[in-house]
Design a protein around this motif. Sequence first.
Motif, PDB file in Angstrom:
ATOM      1  N   ILE A  85       0.852  -1.199   0.000  1.00  0.00           N
ATOM      2  CA  ILE A  85       0.000   0.000   0.000  1.00  0.00           C
ATOM      3  C   ILE A  85       0.890   1.252   0.000  1.00  0.00           C
ATOM      4  N   ALA A  86       1.882   1.247   0.893  1.00  0.00           N
ATOM      5  CA  ALA A  86       2.790   2.396   0.986  1.00  0.00           C
ATOM      6  C   ALA A  86       3.476   2.649  -0.350  1.00  0.00           C
ATOM      7  N   ASP A  90      -8.206   5.660  -5.600  1.00  0.00           N
ATOM      8  CA  ASP A  90      -9.334   4.826  -5.173  1.00  0.00           C
ATOM      9  C   ASP A  90      -8.915   3.362  -5.036  1.00  0.00           C
ATOM     10  N   TRP A  91      -8.124   2.909  -5.980  1.00  0.00           N
ATOM     11  CA  TRP A  91      -7.644   1.524  -5.954  1.00  0.00           C
ATOM     12  C   TRP A  91      -6.828   1.256  -4.691  1.00  0.00           C
ATOM     13  N   ILE A  92      -5.957   2.182  -4.361  1.00  0.00           N
ATOM     14  CA  ILE A  92      -5.111   2.018  -3.175  1.00  0.00           C
ATOM     15  C   ILE A  92      -5.984   1.997  -1.918  1.00  0.00           C
ATOM     16  N   GLY A  93      -6.963   2.880  -1.864  1.00  0.00           N
ATOM     17  CA  GLY A  93      -7.873   2.907  -0.724  1.00  0.00           C
ATOM     18  C   GLY A  93      -8.646   1.601  -0.589  1.00  0.00           C
ATOM     19  N   SER A 123      -9.658   3.514   7.453  1.00  0.00           N
ATOM     20  CA  SER A 123      -9.059   4.799   7.836  1.00  0.00           C
ATOM     21  C   SER A 123      -7.902   5.160   6.904  1.00  0.00           C
ATOM     22  N   ILE A 124      -7.161   4.170   6.429  1.00  0.00           N
ATOM     23  CA  ILE A 124      -6.123   4.451   5.424  1.00  0.00           C
ATOM     24  C   ILE A 124      -6.778   5.037   4.169  1.00  0.00           C
ATOM     25  N   ALA A 125      -7.857   4.388   3.716  1.00  0.00           N
ATOM     26  CA  ALA A 125      -8.559   4.864   2.519  1.00  0.00           C
ATOM     27  C   ALA A 125      -9.030   6.301   2.712  1.00  0.00           C
TER      28      ALA A 125
END
Lengths: 385, 385
Positions: free
Chosen positions: A223-224, B193-196, B222-224
């Motif tokens: 993710i990072a 959006d994909w990463i979230g 919460s990351i998203a």
Amino acid sequence: MNTSKQIVTPKEFLFAVEEDDKLPLDCGRTLRNVTLKYETYGQLDKDKRNAILILHALSGDAHVCGYHSPSDDKPGWWNEMVGPGKPIDTNKYFVICSNVIGGCSGSTGPRSINPETGKPYNLDFPVLTIADMVRAQQRLIEYLEIPELLAVVGGSMGGMQALQWSISYPEMVHSVAAIATTAQLSPQSIAFDWIGRSAIQYDHEFVNGNYDDEFPPEHGLSIARMLAHVTYLSDESMAKKFGRGLQNSNSYTYKFDRDFAVESYLRYQGQRFVERFDANSYLYITKAMDYFDLSALGNGSLTQAFAGARANYLVVSFTSDWLFTTKQSEEIVRALLNNSLEVSFCEIESSYGHDAFLLEIETLGRIVSDFLRNQLMEWRKDECK
Amino acid sequence: MNTSKQIVTPKEFLFAVEEDDKLPLDCGRTLRNVTLKYETYGQLDKDKRNAILILHALSGDAHVCGYHSPSDDKPGWWNEMVGPGKPIDTNKYFVICSNVIGGCSGSTGPRSINPETGKPYNLDFPVLTIADMVRAQQRLIEYLEIPELLAVVGGSMGGMQALQWSISYPEMVHSVAAIATTAQLSPQSIAFDWIGRSAIQYDHEFVNGNYDDEFPPEHGLSIARMLAHVTYLSDESMAKKFGRGLQNSNSYTYKFDRDFAVESYLRYQGQRFVERFDANSYLYITKAMDYFDLSALGNGSLTQAFAGARANYLVVSFTSDWLFTTKQSEEIVRALLNNSLEVSFCEIESSYGHDAFLLEIETLGRIVSDFLRNQLMEWRKDECK
């Protein structure tokens, strides 16, 4: 087998072995038994005025160019830029590329064994700064018996180190090429780093940094990396490269796997990264970048920070770089000029975003090569006077 | 207790109850027993020409203004914009704010009970599009017996719905105010959006969408949210709001918790969000936004997509919005003009980034209010001819 390949053997420099020789750090702690991985290319001239130190970005390493063996098919990370006959010409210059402490590419870092405990440091490893990385590199240059470097060259985090070198060790730096870099991260960049680190720290496998080598926090690290990767590209380059192209078909899948080519690309980048990079190192290195703030060295004044510097500077930015912007480069240039230092500044037109420093080699190479040639010529001319 | 508070009671519209009345979806599936949460304000005039439909953004809901009770101290999400004597004046207009299907604010979504199984849909819920959301809203407007809306108004994802309304149901839309929106997401936005979504799907607690209500994938969500939040601000607004300010002291902590104010702010935003938003809904709604591409309705031509539209349009963008840019608004304007449709376009100077549509109420309010007044006046004048 391609026999024309330039073969290079990585080296290790072990220092701070003795109790009274420990490496002091900005946090107030010290490091013992420090290993710095480095590579060298070309020959040091008798006058020792042709040495160039190259410093790498977040995920880089000491392997800047060439190959590790005749069968190696992956060259160093700046192979187009550095090598025999290349812009940073190793037929002419003695090039040293030094890794950073805190990383995971052969130098002492959070996964190294703590000599006090016999176990990996993990999060007991001291939180480092860019100045700490440079402090370690200075020991290496001293060990190589180079009194003054012709140039310290770096892009991105490498550029931060190069600028720091000229402030920490002004007498050892004849010139600096600071490329696609900044004197301090913007809050937006700090935010992205925070989110990336949070993803790692939230990963179920992270175990407060004490993860097993077999089960690293891959999801968090990917993710990072995916997030950071987006900041290395530009909206324009992503539009050119991917647009809204679909991965596997001409219609939406109506599922939550990858639909778009850009999703597939990012997932691949994330997956590859976890194979070669350590999650704890990612925490330490991004934190060092977040902490980096040259103006703090001048009590809030970047101009003041460079008051003791005496190098000549080349500052290069790229138009579409939104991570470390032209505006940020211009702040560096202004501070240098305020100190009547010699500065060349160039903004290169490019759609590649931050990654341009790795990709726009034709233009960048010409600029850097000219700068280095002039630096060497003038320096040797001064000597003849 | 403040008795001058405008009190509003949320309503629910249940439809598609009968087997032959199911809501068809773009993915080819259908939905039965669909609930749409909505609120209304003001009175519908006898000529039914003063109805305005307001549509919300990703994390919004049907509660656009006013309070739910005299003791309620949290007004609706656009309270400065909508209400008695406000720019969208509920003394004058009959305002409907409709929630979207797929969300988690009272309308049918992935956590709703699947009537076929008696269990929550979770990831068995069909993947929706913006057109599907609009299809459900059209049932509501039909039920309210409004033949033609004076205006469909929305910012961000609400703007996408507003544009879609004018294409899906041209005879029902007299005008559109599309604010801080786009006809299609850029690959950079798709990437974020994909990463979230990946962060949510990677969360240990996600359990392929079948998480327990007590143990939702909070970390991933919460990351998203933190990531999305950065895209709602601008570099400039973050610099103004946080700079490189430290949270708790004047020196670095040399730890991996929060150092910078921006880190604290983001963590807070992430934590608050998980209390009010559902992770599965986050997947569905961001996917709908990624899929949204009006030009696809015109076989790749945005101009062609609007060929059947007959509304008058107001398009508004904000200078520092880098999520949905002025350039993207201009593409919409160009397509509308190519169809000889009536368009007003305004780019508002603002440093607030994408969030400006919620914050620049003075300027935006004046523009929207003028637009609506003109639309109503002209429409009634046409009638008198």
